[in-house]
Design an enzyme around this catalytic site. Structure first.
Site, PDB file in Angstrom:
ATOM      1  N   GLU A 210       0.808  -1.226   0.000  1.00 56.60           N
ATOM      2  CA  GLU A 210       0.000   0.000   0.000  1.00 56.60           C
ATOM      3  C   GLU A 210       0.843   1.279   0.000  1.00 56.60           C
ATOM      4  O   GLU A 210       0.808   2.078   0.939  1.00 56.60           O
ATOM      5  CB  GLU A 210      -0.975  -0.020   1.192  1.00 56.60           C
ATOM      6  CG  GLU A 210      -1.964  -1.161   1.123  1.00 56.60           C
ATOM      7  CD  GLU A 210      -3.039  -1.120   2.204  1.00 56.60           C
ATOM      8  OE1 GLU A 210      -2.819  -0.473   3.242  1.00 56.60           O
ATOM      9  OE2 GLU A 210      -4.092  -1.734   2.010  1.00 56.60           O
TER      10      GLU A 210
ATOM     11  N   GLU B 195      -6.335  -8.534  -0.512  1.00 59.68           N
ATOM     12  CA  GLU B 195      -6.835  -8.587   0.864  1.00 59.68           C
ATOM     13  C   GLU B 195      -8.348  -8.410   0.794  1.00 59.68           C
ATOM     14  O   GLU B 195      -8.840  -7.315   0.546  1.00 59.68           O
ATOM     15  CB  GLU B 195      -6.194  -7.486   1.724  1.00 59.68           C
ATOM     16  CG  GLU B 195      -4.689  -7.653   1.845  1.00 59.68           C
ATOM     17  CD  GLU B 195      -4.018  -6.586   2.701  1.00 59.68           C
ATOM     18  OE1 GLU B 195      -4.725  -5.875   3.436  1.00 59.68           O
ATOM     19  OE2 GLU B 195      -2.779  -6.458   2.612  1.00 59.68           O
TER      20      GLU B 195
HETATM   21  C1  GLA Z   1      -4.126  -2.998   4.940  1.00 57.43           C
HETATM   22  C2  GLA Z   1      -2.785  -3.678   4.903  1.00 57.43           C
HETATM   23  C3  GLA Z   1      -2.709  -4.906   5.753  1.00 57.43           C
HETATM   24  C4  GLA Z   1      -3.443  -4.704   7.029  1.00 57.43           C
HETATM   25  C5  GLA Z   1      -4.861  -4.341   6.749  1.00 57.43           C
HETATM   26  C6  GLA Z   1      -5.693  -4.226   7.991  1.00 57.43           C
HETATM   27  O1  GLA Z   1      -4.928  -3.195   3.873  1.00 57.43           O
HETATM   28  O2  GLA Z   1      -2.336  -3.977   3.619  1.00 57.43           O
HETATM   29  O3  GLA Z   1      -1.355  -5.177   6.011  1.00 57.43           O
HETATM   30  O4  GLA Z   1      -2.814  -3.705   7.744  1.00 57.43           O
HETATM   31  O5  GLA Z   1      -4.892  -3.131   6.077  1.00 57.43           O
HETATM   32  O6  GLA Z   1      -5.345  -3.131   8.793  1.00 57.43           O
END
Ligand code: GLA
Ligand code: ZN
Length: 676
Positions: A143, A305
């Site tokens: 991210e 995710e």
């Molecule tokens: C993000 C991150 C994960 C985790 C999630 C939940 O999307 O990529 O590593 O931190 O949020 O907080």
């Protein structure tokens, strides 16, 4: 192959547990696991001392269960020794105060020392795993995107400007630095737009400087990622490379640029999170995010995710209700996901994300959520191969423009105006009608579409204006909304009447405008009988006062000193049309407009459905796969566009209508291979 799996952190659990985890993953139908993305301290415990043994053992256990692996480069979270070696590599946010050790993403993306460490760890991983039969690809970092305003970034910005403008005279002219005597006489005088210099935030800096800084910062991350991509491509030519992006809401990075280096886009789809303590991200917002991610490369994407339980760092979000996790995951697939990777496997017992729930509980028990996803796994085993690679096709496109987004961050124009909320307001009207939309960049080829919407395209280049004009000339229908064409690429206001380079296409001129106070709205009077109005449409936030030059008036304002002047116009142009919507409207306005625009552009919906039921189509050649998603908590009846088979249940009798239970999903297809 359809990828179905989970994000797994074996380093968080005793090795004696790994076998059981892999067994449960296999039983859930998982074929793919993402590993290692935050494991830098285990992979390189001390500078240059690499340890892959533990990861090799974890991969071997998964591999024995038929599970393949995506590896993350671990650079989003440097171990303390990295930062101790480079104390000046801490990111400096807009406030000017450097972050300290303790979270993640605390690094400056331009710092030479940090970049060198990132290359070393990436190279070591790439060399070690290049020939591993279970490894299929890579995720860069995690991210990307937080802006840095440190001294290194400021110096790199000055060099970036020198390359872009060549001469200070050019830069001074482009930004209009004569205003307040900001005329720069040396490159080193140019500041980063820190909030400390500007009592009202970045908006007080020269808009040209601030926009360039945002572009520069975006370029920094693209360049940072590129270094990892180059290493991975060279060492692992058979592996794919992706990154986990953050949907349409994230606005610090030009995602089109970031995606250009990737084989495909991945993104992290959370519907219920602690910091938006609200019931759920509405289906239309999630749909828009998927659509935007698909549009970055005009390609199917992964959800790297996908929510697996309540989200939470300090606060715990409302628990996903039975059926919701599946519904959300199937919605991702309906909009073009070729992989669903759930975040995360087992809920962490320690660390910041103790309350970000995975499929397993803290104590390692399988949960209700696991059982639901296991059921989905059985369905994916049945239909996954038919879905993978099938495509979403749209005849309507909306432009997403990062220069405009950045410029609105500098000058919001009206406190109630939010660029992506505006994009969503329009998108939502098409989504509610089950009309597929693509979200594209202004550099894309428009010729495959019938209807092109340019929402608040604030920073408009002459080239983009020419491409939009050509699209209408050749028969397309164009929609333009307020604050389009206000700025040129230097973030300077154009010296022609608005909508600037698109005024001729729209057949209007904006004579002046009214920025409305919060809560103020006014009904519009429609003069065009082709528009079906079920609920009275209102203008809000902004009213352009327009003079129709060549255009016909479609709707008029009813109040204020501009009552009776045009609020919506239609101009015939070449073989096509241009519609100017002079105000930011409410849902009733965009709903009425969408119905009319679809008729004007001759675009048909994928299916008809009651409110709360979403229909999407993915095409496998000439065969359509119809996804029917009941987002409501009521039973719903949907008439199908043709007789179809229910692929999820494998029933063999064709259906012409279906009943859906609350939150039920169906995937339907015509009985024959080639039916429309
Ligand atoms: C993000 C991150 C994960 C985790 C999630 C939940 O999307 O990529 O590593 O931190 O949020 O907080
Ligand atoms: Zn920096």
């Amino acid at each position: 192959m359809f990828r179905f799996g989970v994000d797994y952190y074996p380093e968080h659990w005793p090795e004696s547990r790994w076998e059981r985890d892999a067994q449960l993953m296999q039983e859930a139908g998982f074929n793919t696991v993402r590993l290692a993305e935050f494991a830098w301290s285990r992979l390189e415990p001390a500078p240059g001392h690499f340890d892959f043994d533990w990861l090799d053992r974890a991969i071997a256990i998964l591999q024995a269960r038929g599970i393949q692996v995506v590896l993350g480069t671990p650079t989003a979270s440097p171990p303390p020794w990295v930062m101790a070696m480079h104390p000046d590599a801490y990111r400096v946010p807009e406030s000017g105060l450097p972050v300290t050790y303790g979270n993640r993403r605390g690094y400056c993306p331009t710092h030479d020392g940090y970049r060198a460490r990132s290359r070393l760890v990436t190279q070591a991983m790439a060399t070690h795993y290049a020939a591993h039969p279970a490894v299929i690809g890579w995720q860069t970092d995690n991210e990307f995107g937080d802006r840095c305003y440190c001294a290194h970034c400021c110096a790199a910005f000055q060099a970036w400007l020198q390359k872009k403008y060549g001469a200070l005279d050019t830069l001074n002219a482009a930004w209009g630095t004569i205003f307040w005597s900001h005329v720069y006489t040396a490159w080193t005088q140019i500041p980063a737009p820190l909030a400390t210099a500007a009592p009202f935030g970045d908006g007080s800096h020269n808009p040209g400087l601030a926009l360039d800084y945002y572009r520069f910062m975006s370029d920094c991350y693209v360049a940072f990622q590129h270094e990892q991509v180059e290493i991975l491509r060279k060492a692992c030519p058979v592996h794919f490379i992706t990154h986990n992006l953050m949907g349409i809401g994230y606005d610090r990075l030009n995602y089109f640029d970031l995606a250009a280096d990737l084989d495909f886009v991945s993104w992290d789809n959370y519907r219920r999170m602690q910091w938006t303590f609200q019931p759920t991200v509405p289906p239309s917002e999630a749909a828009l995010a998927h659509t935007a991610m698909r549009g970055l490369k005009h390609k199917n994407f992964w959800v790297m995710e996908q929510q697996a339980g309540s989200g939470g760092w300090q606060i715990v979000s409302v628990a996903p209700r039975p059926g919701e996790l599946q519904l959300w995951a199937y919605q991702s697939i309906a909009h073009g996901a070729d992989a669903i990777i759930f975040f995360r496997w087992r809920t962490a017992r320690f660390g910041t994300e103790q309350y970000w729930h995975g499929l397993l509980e803290h104590d390692g028990r399988t949960s209700r959520r696991y059982a639901e996803i296991k059921q989905m796994g059985a369905e994916i085993a049945r239909v996954g191969a038919q879905i993978a690679g099938s495509e979403v096709r749209a005849e309507v496109a909306m432009l997403l423009d990062y220069d405009s987004r950045f410029a609105f961050q500098i000058q919001a124009n009206n406190p109630a105006f939010h660029y992506t909320a505006h994009v969503h307001d329009i998108y939502q009207a098409f989504h509610a009608r089950n009309v597929a939309v693509d979200i594209i960049s202004a550099q894309d080829d428009f010729s495959r579409y019938k209807l092109l919407i340019a929402p608040a395209h604030y920073v408009l280049t002459e080239q983009t204006a020419a491409a939009i004009t050509r699209f209408a000339q050749q028969g397309g229908a164009v929609v333009v909304t307020p604050r389009t064409g206000v700025k040129d690429e230097t973030n300077t206001i154009v010296d022609v009447p608005l909508p600037g380079y698109l005024a001729k296409l729209c057949g209007i001129e904006v004579e002046e405008y009214d920025s409305l106070p919060a809560g103020v709205s006014q009904p519009l009077a429609f003069t065009n009988a082709d528009i079906d109005i079920t609920e009275a449409p209102h203008a809000k936030i902004w009213c352009d006062v327009v003079r129709a030059v060549d255009a016909q008036v479609v709707a008029r304002y009813t109040q204020e000193y501009y009552a009776d002047s045009p609020a919506i116009t239609l101009n015939a142009f070449g073989a096509g049309h241009a519609v100017y919507v002079a105000t930011f409207g409410d849902a009733a306005l965009y709903s009425a407009l969408a119905g009319w625009l679809l008729k004007l552009a001759e675009v048909e919906a994928m299916a008809a459905s009651p409110a709360g039921v979403e229909c999407c189509v993915r095409w496998q050649g000439g065969r359509r796969l119809l996804f029917v998603l009941n987002h409501s908590t009521e039973e719903q009846h949907v008439v199908l566009p043709e007789t179809m088979l229910n692929l999820l249940t494998g029933e063999t009798t064709p259906l012409s209508a279906v009943e859906l239970r609350p939150r039920q999903v169906m995937i339907l297809a015509a009985p024959s291979g080639d039916g429309r």
